[in-house]
Design a protein around this motif. Structure first.
Motif, mmCIF file in Angstrom:
data_model
loop_
_atom_site.group_PDB
_atom_site.id
_atom_site.type_symbol
_atom_site.label_atom_id
_atom_site.label_comp_id
_atom_site.label_asym_id
_atom_site.label_seq_id
_atom_site.Cartn_x
_atom_site.Cartn_y
_atom_site.Cartn_z
ATOM 1 N N ALA A 1 0.850 -1.187 0.000
ATOM 2 C CA ALA A 1 0.000 0.000 0.000
ATOM 3 C C ALA A 1 0.883 1.233 0.000
ATOM 4 N N GLY A 2 0.472 2.252 -0.737
ATOM 5 C CA GLY A 2 1.257 3.485 -0.829
ATOM 6 C C GLY A 2 0.813 4.251 -2.065
ATOM 7 N N ASP A 3 1.394 5.394 -2.278
ATOM 8 C CA ASP A 3 1.045 6.165 -3.476
ATOM 9 C C ASP A 3 2.100 5.852 -4.534
ATOM 10 N N PHE A 4 1.766 4.932 -5.422
ATOM 11 C CA PHE A 4 2.789 4.412 -6.336
ATOM 12 C C PHE A 4 2.926 5.235 -7.612
ATOM 13 N N ALA B 1 -9.208 -3.447 -2.276
ATOM 14 C CA ALA B 1 -9.827 -2.154 -1.938
ATOM 15 C C ALA B 1 -9.301 -1.670 -0.587
ATOM 16 N N MET B 2 -9.160 -2.597 0.373
ATOM 17 C CA MET B 2 -8.641 -2.224 1.696
ATOM 18 C C MET B 2 -7.216 -1.661 1.577
ATOM 19 N N LEU B 3 -6.390 -2.351 0.764
ATOM 20 C CA LEU B 3 -5.006 -1.877 0.588
ATOM 21 C C LEU B 3 -4.983 -0.498 -0.080
ATOM 22 N N ALA B 4 -5.816 -0.338 -1.112
ATOM 23 C CA ALA B 4 -5.855 0.966 -1.789
ATOM 24 C C ALA B 4 -6.344 2.040 -0.823
ATOM 25 N N GLY B 5 -7.316 1.673 0.045
ATOM 26 C CA GLY B 5 -7.838 2.626 1.024
ATOM 27 C C GLY B 5 -6.761 3.056 2.012
ATOM 28 N N VAL B 6 -5.929 2.102 2.424
ATOM 29 C CA VAL B 6 -4.816 2.450 3.324
ATOM 30 C C VAL B 6 -3.800 3.299 2.554
ATOM 31 N N GLY B 7 -3.516 2.868 1.329
ATOM 32 C CA GLY B 7 -2.496 3.563 0.530
ATOM 33 C C GLY B 7 -2.847 5.014 0.246
#
Ligand code: G3P
Length: 494
Positions: free
Chosen positions: A217-220, A438-444
């Motif tokens: 997760a992060g802003d890639f 979706a959870m990972l993107a939400g954290v990211g």
């Protein structure tokens, strides 16, 4: 609807999908497109990476339209079939040849030679993986050795698993792979940063062709504006089995998930210590966040839903997968028929790439329903073997959460509870892979401070309690073990 949504791209083995999620976990819409499966030779399975891209993009566009435009989407999360290798040209962004799919067995001899040369203990210790054609490294080497175009690509050659390929296309040239996907290549040590120099040398894979390893997760990076109407940040990446584990809310030891999809994949979180299996299970990265790794033990079964597909499309024994529940119930038992579903060899805990399928116990009294029932029963038999291996590795299951297309079959869910003598839970929405992404993107993207905080997205569940008498269970297991022994004996005398 004022809140911004999460767009998930779930590029699986047989289909690719895009889904829209609200931050509270509600799934708003889904688009799906099938993928062409290529079987050029026995044991070979290939995909067209260009098709994976165009069909995924087409699904994503439908979801962006449904959301009301790209500015309605907070972030993209990607989940993918793991281990499958795509080779592409960095300059043209076009695939070089077909992708070699995780199910493909063509490198079995290469793995046997590495094993014979004594490399398996060290590979297993470093990567958590056994030497099997399942993983990416020997597939990459095969491409270099057998595809003149891959060999000639020189420094334009890029390798990646499917999430890496999709990120490259979406962003116009960002070459990354998350730590969980990277841990399935056999080129990364479970406890080491970056690609492992000695492993790359052992498998003969040029490190320069590989992506940069990043968190889950992060802003890639952002998608090119033309693809989806405006740039959207890509903030979550995970192999589909890791994503499903997260989507089921299985983040603590003992709470285990089994996805019954094309294959069946059981993952048990084990915390932050590197796992080491003494029972032929895999050690793998569940997710990496802020550089910190969380691990899982995994049992990979290669044939689950694909067995039902085979019964339908190749053998013609059933008209539709959904019919199997009623067919299995139409007979009181398997009538002495047992089926070994080794259509792609046998995965964990047996690891026998050369194994082939068997049906035994046929008599004049055997009918179609017995064979279908034996096929369904083989799922619980395989999962039972895995449960024993996890327990022997000190990771017993306290509860099992199932998902995937085949988990919709109530007969299978109950049979699994019966054979494991353990309660089995199934979420009301079985799309846990997409939910995890979706959870990972939400954290990211910063909607949630942590994965634990995002678990509220997990769906409500139905429970199947074990209800089979112990002697009946024992009889079933004895029949299954006899079949495995027969298969092993057959292989020894070949
Ligand atoms: O390891 C292979 C696995 O990721 C494939 O999953 O759901 O595409 O069958 P699936």
């Amino acid at each position: 609807m004022s809140e911004r949504l999460l767009l998930v791209l779930d590029a699986g083995t047989t289909s690719t999908r895009a889904m829209l999620y609200a931050p509270d976990g509600a799934r708003i819409a889904t688009a799906q497109a099938d993928l062409t499966q290529y079987y050029p030779q026995p044991g070979w399975v290939e995909h067209d990476a260009a098709e994976i891209w165009t069909r995924t993009l087409q699904c994503a566009r439908q979801m962006v339209d449904r959301a009301g435009g790209a500015d309605r989407i907070a972030a993209i999360g990607i989940a993918n079939q793991r281990e499958t290798v795509v080779a592409w040209n960095r300059r043209t962004s076009n695939p070089i040849g077909r992708a070699i799919v995780w199910q493909d067995r063509r490198t079995a001899d290469q793995c046997a030679a590495l094993r014979a040369a004594g490399h398996e203990p060290l590979v297993q210790q470093r990567t958590g993986l056994v030497l099997d054609p399942y993983f990416s490294a020997t597939k990459m080497r095969w491409m270099i050795d057998n595809s003149p175009d891959v060999a000639a690509a020189g420094d334009a050659l890029a390798f990646g698993t499917v999430e890496s390929w999709l990120v490259w296309k979406l962003t116009g040239g960002l070459h990354i792979s998350d730590a969980g996907n990277a841990s399935r290549t056999q080129l990364m040590a479970l406890d080491g940063a970056g690609w492992h120099v000695e492993l790359c040398a052992l498998f003969g894979v040029p490190q320069a062709a590989l992506p940069e390893i990043v968190d889950n997760a992060g802003d890639f990076g952002a998608t090119l504006p033309d693809w989806l109407g405006a740039p959207i940040r890509v903030c979550g990446l995970a192999g589909d089995q890791q994503a499903a584990t997260i989507g089921q809310g299985c983040l603590a030891p003992g709470v285990v998930k089994a996805t019954l999809g094309t294959g069946a994949f059981v993952l048990a979180p084990v915390g932050e210590a590197v796992p080491a299996s003494a029972n032929r299970l895999l050690g793998t990265i569940l997710y990496q966040m802020d550089g910190r790794r969380h691990y899982a033990l995994e049992g990979s079964i290669f044939v689950a839903g694909s067995l039902i597909q085979w019964l339908r499309d190749r053998i013609g024994l059933i008209a539709a997968a959904a019919d199997t529940d009623a067919i299995a119930r139409s007979v009181p038992d398997n009538g002495g028929v047992f089926l070994l579903p080794a259509l792609s060899g046998l995965g964990a805990p047996h690891w026998r790439p050369e194994a082939t399928g068997m049906i035994v116990g046929l008599t004049h009294g055997t009918g179609r329903a017995h064979i279908v029932r034996a096929a369904l029963e083989s799922m619980a038999h395989q999962v039972h073997d895995l449960a024993a291996a996890f327990a022997a590795d000190g990771a017993p299951w306290r509860s099992l959460r199932i998902d995937g297309g085949m988990s919709a079959n109530d007969w299978i869910a109950q049979d699994m509870a019966d054979m494991l003598d353990l309660a089995v839970e199934r979420p009301c929405d079985v799309e846990t892979t997409a939910r995890g992404a979706a959870m990972l993107a939400g954290v990211g993207v910063g909607l949630f401070p942590s994965l634990e905080a995002a678990v509220g997205m997990a769906a409500a569940r139905v429970r199947f309690a074990p209800a089979l008498a112990a002697p009946v269970r024992a009889l079933r297991l004895a029949g299954w073990r006899a079949l495995l022994a027969q298969a092993a004996q057959g292989a020894a005398t070949d």
